[in-house]
Scaffold this motif. Sequence first.
Motif, PDB file in Angstrom:
ATOM      1  N   GLU A  83       0.850  -1.164  -0.078  1.00 12.96           N
ATOM      2  CA  GLU A  83      -0.068   0.072   0.037  1.00 12.96           C
ATOM      3  C   GLU A  83       0.740   1.323   0.013  1.00 12.96           C
ATOM      4  O   GLU A  83       0.365   2.527   0.107  1.00 12.96           O
ATOM      5  CB  GLU A  83      -0.894   0.174   1.309  1.00 12.96           C
ATOM      6  CG  GLU A  83      -1.867  -1.003   1.343  1.00 12.96           C
ATOM      7  CD  GLU A  83      -2.315  -1.235   2.666  1.00 12.96           C
ATOM      8  OE1 GLU A  83      -1.775  -0.573   3.803  1.00 12.96           O
ATOM      9  OE2 GLU A  83      -3.425  -2.119   2.815  1.00 12.96           O
TER      10      GLU A  83
ATOM     11  N   THR B  72       0.229   4.037  -2.945  1.00 10.52           N
ATOM     12  CA  THR B  72      -0.972   4.582  -2.842  1.00 10.52           C
ATOM     13  C   THR B  72      -1.081   5.536  -1.741  1.00 10.52           C
ATOM     14  O   THR B  72      -1.428   6.815  -1.759  1.00 10.52           O
ATOM     15  CB  THR B  72      -2.151   3.681  -2.579  1.00 10.52           C
ATOM     16  OG1 THR B  72      -2.397   2.710  -3.655  1.00 10.52           O
ATOM     17  CG2 THR B  72      -3.596   4.276  -2.441  1.00 10.52           C
ATOM     18  N   ILE B  73      -0.365   5.137  -0.553  1.00  8.76           N
ATOM     19  CA  ILE B  73      -0.289   5.952   0.788  1.00  8.76           C
ATOM     20  C   ILE B  73       0.605   7.554   0.544  1.00  8.76           C
ATOM     21  O   ILE B  73       0.256   8.576   0.967  1.00  8.76           O
ATOM     22  CB  ILE B  73       0.208   5.300   2.103  1.00  8.76           C
ATOM     23  CG1 ILE B  73      -0.693   4.243   2.592  1.00  8.76           C
ATOM     24  CG2 ILE B  73       0.557   5.938   3.077  1.00  8.76           C
ATOM     25  CD1 ILE B  73      -0.327   3.319   3.568  1.00  8.76           C
TER      26      ILE B  73
ATOM     27  N   SER C 153      -0.686  10.918   0.677  1.00  7.32           N
ATOM     28  CA  SER C 153       0.115  11.856   1.446  1.00  7.32           C
ATOM     29  C   SER C 153       0.744  13.058   0.843  1.00  7.32           C
ATOM     30  O   SER C 153       0.620  14.422   1.253  1.00  7.32           O
ATOM     31  CB  SER C 153       1.114  11.100   2.380  1.00  7.32           C
ATOM     32  OG  SER C 153       0.708  10.152   3.036  1.00  7.32           O
TER      33      SER C 153
ATOM     34  N   TRP D  38      -8.826   8.836   4.787  1.00  6.32           N
ATOM     35  CA  TRP D  38      -8.051   7.836   4.131  1.00  6.32           C
ATOM     36  C   TRP D  38      -6.803   7.482   4.832  1.00  6.32           C
ATOM     37  O   TRP D  38      -6.805   6.347   5.137  1.00  6.32           O
ATOM     38  CB  TRP D  38      -7.868   7.902   2.762  1.00  6.32           C
ATOM     39  CG  TRP D  38      -9.250   8.163   1.913  1.00  6.32           C
ATOM     40  CD1 TRP D  38     -10.276   7.836   2.216  1.00  6.32           C
ATOM     41  CD2 TRP D  38      -9.251   8.795   0.501  1.00  6.32           C
ATOM     42  NE1 TRP D  38     -11.324   8.348   1.663  1.00  6.32           N
ATOM     43  CE2 TRP D  38     -10.829   8.860   0.511  1.00  6.32           C
ATOM     44  CE3 TRP D  38      -8.559   9.569  -0.387  1.00  6.32           C
ATOM     45  CZ2 TRP D  38     -11.029   9.715  -0.724  1.00  6.32           C
ATOM     46  CZ3 TRP D  38      -8.596  10.112  -1.411  1.00  6.32           C
ATOM     47  CH2 TRP D  38     -10.162  10.184  -1.489  1.00  6.32           C
ATOM     48  N   LEU D  39      -6.132   8.559   5.220  1.00  2.54           N
ATOM     49  CA  LEU D  39      -4.843   8.085   5.903  1.00  2.54           C
ATOM     50  C   LEU D  39      -5.110   7.743   7.342  1.00  2.54           C
ATOM     51  O   LEU D  39      -4.482   6.791   7.928  1.00  2.54           O
ATOM     52  CB  LEU D  39      -3.902   9.598   5.965  1.00  2.54           C
ATOM     53  CG  LEU D  39      -3.340   9.764   4.643  1.00  2.54           C
ATOM     54  CD1 LEU D  39      -2.456  11.081   4.790  1.00  2.54           C
ATOM     55  CD2 LEU D  39      -2.505   8.652   3.877  1.00  2.54           C
TER      56      LEU D  39
ATOM     57  N   PHE E 259      -6.001   4.035   7.253  1.00  2.00           N
ATOM     58  CA  PHE E 259      -4.949   3.146   7.023  1.00  2.00           C
ATOM     59  C   PHE E 259      -4.133   3.184   8.445  1.00  2.00           C
ATOM     60  O   PHE E 259      -3.560   1.968   8.813  1.00  2.00           O
ATOM     61  CB  PHE E 259      -3.684   3.910   6.060  1.00  2.00           C
ATOM     62  CG  PHE E 259      -4.189   3.622   4.731  1.00  2.00           C
ATOM     63  CD1 PHE E 259      -4.007   2.164   4.241  1.00  2.00           C
ATOM     64  CD2 PHE E 259      -4.455   4.634   3.401  1.00  2.00           C
ATOM     65  CE1 PHE E 259      -4.210   1.891   2.840  1.00  2.00           C
ATOM     66  CE2 PHE E 259      -4.667   4.387   2.435  1.00  2.00           C
ATOM     67  CZ  PHE E 259      -4.415   2.892   1.910  1.00  2.00           C
ATOM     68  N   THR E 260      -4.274   4.310   8.999  1.00  2.00           N
ATOM     69  CA  THR E 260      -3.414   4.026  10.416  1.00  2.00           C
ATOM     70  C   THR E 260      -4.193   3.239  11.387  1.00  2.00           C
ATOM     71  O   THR E 260      -3.456   2.280  12.087  1.00  2.00           O
ATOM     72  CB  THR E 260      -3.431   5.650  11.227  1.00  2.00           C
ATOM     73  OG1 THR E 260      -2.644   6.608   9.988  1.00  2.00           O
ATOM     74  CG2 THR E 260      -2.563   5.549  12.392  1.00  2.00           C
TER      75      THR E 260
END
Length: 525
Positions: free
Chosen positions: A292, A295-296, A300, A331-332, A335-336
């Motif tokens: 990922e 994408t991250i 970012s 979204w971040l 993810f976190t």
Amino acid sequence: MSLQNFFKKNVAEYLSYLLPVAVFVGIFVTYFNYVPLWDGRAYLNNCVLAGVANPFHLMTFNCTNHGALFYGLLYALMQYINFGNVVLIHLTSLVLLLSAFCFLYAILKILFADKVWVMMGMVTVCWNPVVIANAINPTPDLVVFALSLMSFWCFLTFRVILASIFGFALLFSKEAGVVYYALCCFFYLLYYSQAANQWKFNFKQGLILTWPFLIYGYFMWFKTHVAFDHLLFNNIRPAEIFQQIFIDWREPHFYSAINTIFVLNFQWVILLIFVMKVLFFRPQRVLVIAHEIKTILFISLLLVSSIYIFCQFPHVLNVRYYLLVFPLIAWLFIFTLKSLPRYWGAIIGVIFIILSLASCFKTIDPVSKSVYGTFQFGRHPMLNMTSETLECCGYGRDQLVYNLEHAKLATLLNQFSRKLQIGESDIILTHPLADYYIYGNLTNETHQWTLKVKDTHVPLYANDPRTIQQSMNNKKITRIFYIEFPNVEDTRYARQVLAYFKPLVVHEIKDHGYTIKATELTPSR
């Protein structure tokens, strides 16, 4: 696959989209009769209704030189059917946002396979207080927000032709759309284009993504050399834009904008999780998210560059300017949370969602109260959004569109006009800082504020009590009302009013603890 498993799978998929959207729609439809205030009203009056009321000309939808032709035409479509119908305006917003949420759902399904995280991503965006508050105040920034989700999905799925079409709409929605589309194109070509040796394919993609800029450039030339208008909003020169990109970071607007993005309405919880994840990051988790990383990194870089550019222009601290960065942060955030032990991530996510939904209706965040300070709207505190920047507008006008509490002002004004049967021979006196696109036409039958022009009347509005005496000599004046607004400091202005008038009756207009005072006046001599 058995029939039972088929239904089980599809119910989970539908629920992850329908539940967040259903709650959003349930909140939104209760405001279908709400007439927008402040900039929401200004954009509708000057960019949409003015274009519909006059013979068609594309430049009438230029929207105070923002170049927001797509915004103006989008909201004008239904107004050609029924001019001034606010329900149709909100219906346009609802269709636009529901379409955007479909793209949001598609993005989340690509980013996160698990339906739990997909639903959490949907809820984090759909129930964001800033998104809901600005949904009922249609501005070009709301259109940019919706189109940003649509275009991001196109870039994520390598659909460059469709991305360019949404990019074209972004360019003609507002300046923020120009910046966002340009950044998406740059980072897409940098990270997602084919291998370097396939230069012909990469060049072709670049050409496809570039055509909206060519048309926008022609529009800018036409606007200045043919229509003889200013190049940019507020007559800003391009050189001034480049100077502001390198503005002194000590500028209070910069830090206030950062607070708006990362503190307001419990956004500080997301920032805290980010910081804790960095400080207590376990190296063994890298392998889990290695696929990922690209994408991250794309998200970012898009987030950081967007925040840097949008926070550099010290205009006013309207929260809607930063609408399009909230999905990137969400979204971040997911993810976190996903990288944490499952129950910890889910628990933190649920707590944040509950706090965020509650913040749609009340100002309850203690950190935001500490950062901005508060003022009282009846029994309820609201944030003093101008406390750091000391900009125009008292404690805030459009700056207060951070949750739905600002709409109570419209509710109270409607109660005031209905209760006292405000007519066209009545004068309404208001502090100058509060009097910005809050009044307008009243219906003849119900005395409610409306965008329509038929079967309506317009009271007399004034800010200077000295001029009212002249109006009383020249016109038949029935009554004079002085309305005290909670979002401005009225003490000095009230003394000025009482120097010319004396109070007859004080009317307290209340709704669930929110209050405005309307004082009926008579000349003191």
